[in-house]
Design an enzyme around this catalytic site. Structure first.
Site, short mmCIF file in Angstrom:
data_model
loop_
_atom_site.label_atom_id
_atom_site.label_comp_id
_atom_site.label_asym_id
_atom_site.label_seq_id
_atom_site.Cartn_x
_atom_site.Cartn_y
_atom_site.Cartn_z
N GLU A 1 0.85 -1.23 0.04
CA GLU A 1 0.13 -0.11 -0.03
C GLU A 1 0.91 1.12 0.05
O GLU A 1 0.60 2.19 -0.49
CB GLU A 1 -0.91 -0.16 1.36
CG GLU A 1 -2.04 -0.75 1.15
CD GLU A 1 -1.71 -2.37 1.16
OE1 GLU A 1 -2.59 -3.29 0.69
OE2 GLU A 1 -0.72 -2.66 1.82
N HIS B 1 -11.01 -5.97 8.09
CA HIS B 1 -11.52 -5.89 6.88
C HIS B 1 -12.86 -5.12 7.12
O HIS B 1 -13.75 -5.10 6.08
CB HIS B 1 -12.04 -7.24 6.28
CG HIS B 1 -10.95 -8.13 5.79
ND1 HIS B 1 -10.17 -8.98 6.78
CD2 HIS B 1 -10.34 -8.27 4.74
CE1 HIS B 1 -9.22 -9.64 6.19
NE2 HIS B 1 -9.28 -9.05 5.05
#
Length: 334
Positions: A57, A126
């Site tokens: 990321e 998540h």
């Protein structure tokens, strides 16, 4: 369209319209993204416009900053908002400050897309709602759509914006609006008026809230999934609530907020993120500062709890009909 289809359509429109638009991220190419938001885009626009990246990321966002400075309009996807933290320094220290530190010579016209929030039993890594972290950073814009119609128009506006935008997509709304009841399926978007998505290019300007429901007794400030929960509870409880869908948190449509609170005299803020330091605290402070003499009761907040995201107790963590109903009752008695 569903929200997923609307997001895919917005990306397709911008890739076709603007050769500087680039889509990148983990599995966004051949596979079409973990939620299929980029399905078919690589096949149509080619591997130099829509491409997969390593699982990094920091690298994804860092590359996007460089692309933006170079003159491109990258749209990096972070697979889940929970994964955005390794790239936080690039967003805060580079993207958000590039315009200012270069005296306007360079900008970072990038739109970071990320599914966020709970509702799919994704667990602690998540399901997070980190929007408040980004609203705190000067130089970043933060957008949270609640309908397919808005998702497409806001995403196009974000991509065309010359500053970095964090575009959080409530994944619980991808395939249908959520009414707050864990034992009831989501309503199909095909039965919802805001699933009508115009063809081609259209923009919804950042910083414009919408009145999702008009009312006289209490103003509800919400965004994303919680807009639909608030609408459902107000309808079931027979409450004359005015529900304001903020759509963009930064820039905030404070005029719409003031107008509604001055009319109703009461305000309820709803979000699924943790309570302490959440964006609802900023909203409550703004309402108190700007609408104090119109308020008939303290500003109420219904939020997630100050705990790590509970996988097995996800539906208890969500602000739902019970807690919203109790807040409405308190405001009605005030």
């Amino acid at each position: 369209m569903t929200m997923i289809e609307a997001i895919n359509d917005a990306l397709d429109v911008m890739l076709s319209r603007d050769p500087s638009v680039i889509v990148l991220g983990e599995d966004v190419g051949y596979f079409g993204g973990v939620f299929r938001a980029t399905a078919g885009l690589q096949r149509k626009h080619g591997k130099t416009r829509v491409f997969d990246t390593p699982i990094s990321e920091c690298g994804i966002i860092g590359v996007a900053v460089g692309m933006g400075a170079y003159g491109l309009r990258p749209v990096p996807e972070i697979q889940f908002a929970d994964y955005i933290y390794p790239g936080l320094d690039q967003l805060v220290s580079e993207a958000a400050r590039l315009r200012y530190r270069s005296a306007g010579e360079y900008t970072a016209p990038m739109t970071v897309r990320a599914p966020f929030g709970g509702g799919i039993f994704g667990g602690q890594t998540h399901s997070q709602s980190p929007e408040a972290l980004f609203t705190h950073v000067a130089g970043l814009k933060t957008v949270v759509p609640s309908t397919p119609h808005d998702a497409k128009g806001l995403l196009i506006a974000a991509i065309e914006d010359n500053d970095p935008v964090i575009f959080f997509e409530p994944k619980r709304l991808y395939n249908g609006p959520f009414n707050g009841h864990y034992d009831e399926p989501a309503i199909p978007w095909s039965r919802h008026p805001d699933s009508m998505v115009p063809e081609g290019h259209y923009r919804i300007p950042l910083g414009n809230a919408r009145v999702a429901r008009e009312g006289q007794d209490v103003t509800v400030l919400a965004y994303g999934t919680m807009v639909h929960v608030a609408l459902e509870v107000a309808a079931r409880e027979g409450i004359d609530a005015e529900v304001i869908d903020l759509r963009t948190l930064v820039p905030l449509d404070i005029v719409a907020v003031e107008k509604s609170v001055q009319k109703t005299g009461k305000c309820l803020v709803v979000h699924e993120a943790t309570r302490t330091g959440g964006f609802g605290a900023e909203l409550a402070a703004l309402v108190q500062e700007r609408c104090f003499w119109h308020l008939e009761a303290p500003v109420e907040r219904v939020t997630g709890f100050d705990t790590p995201y509970p996988h097995s107790l996800e539906w208890a963590y969500f602000p739902g009909p019970v807690r919203l109903g109790e807040a409405f009752a308190r405001l009605a008695r005030a």
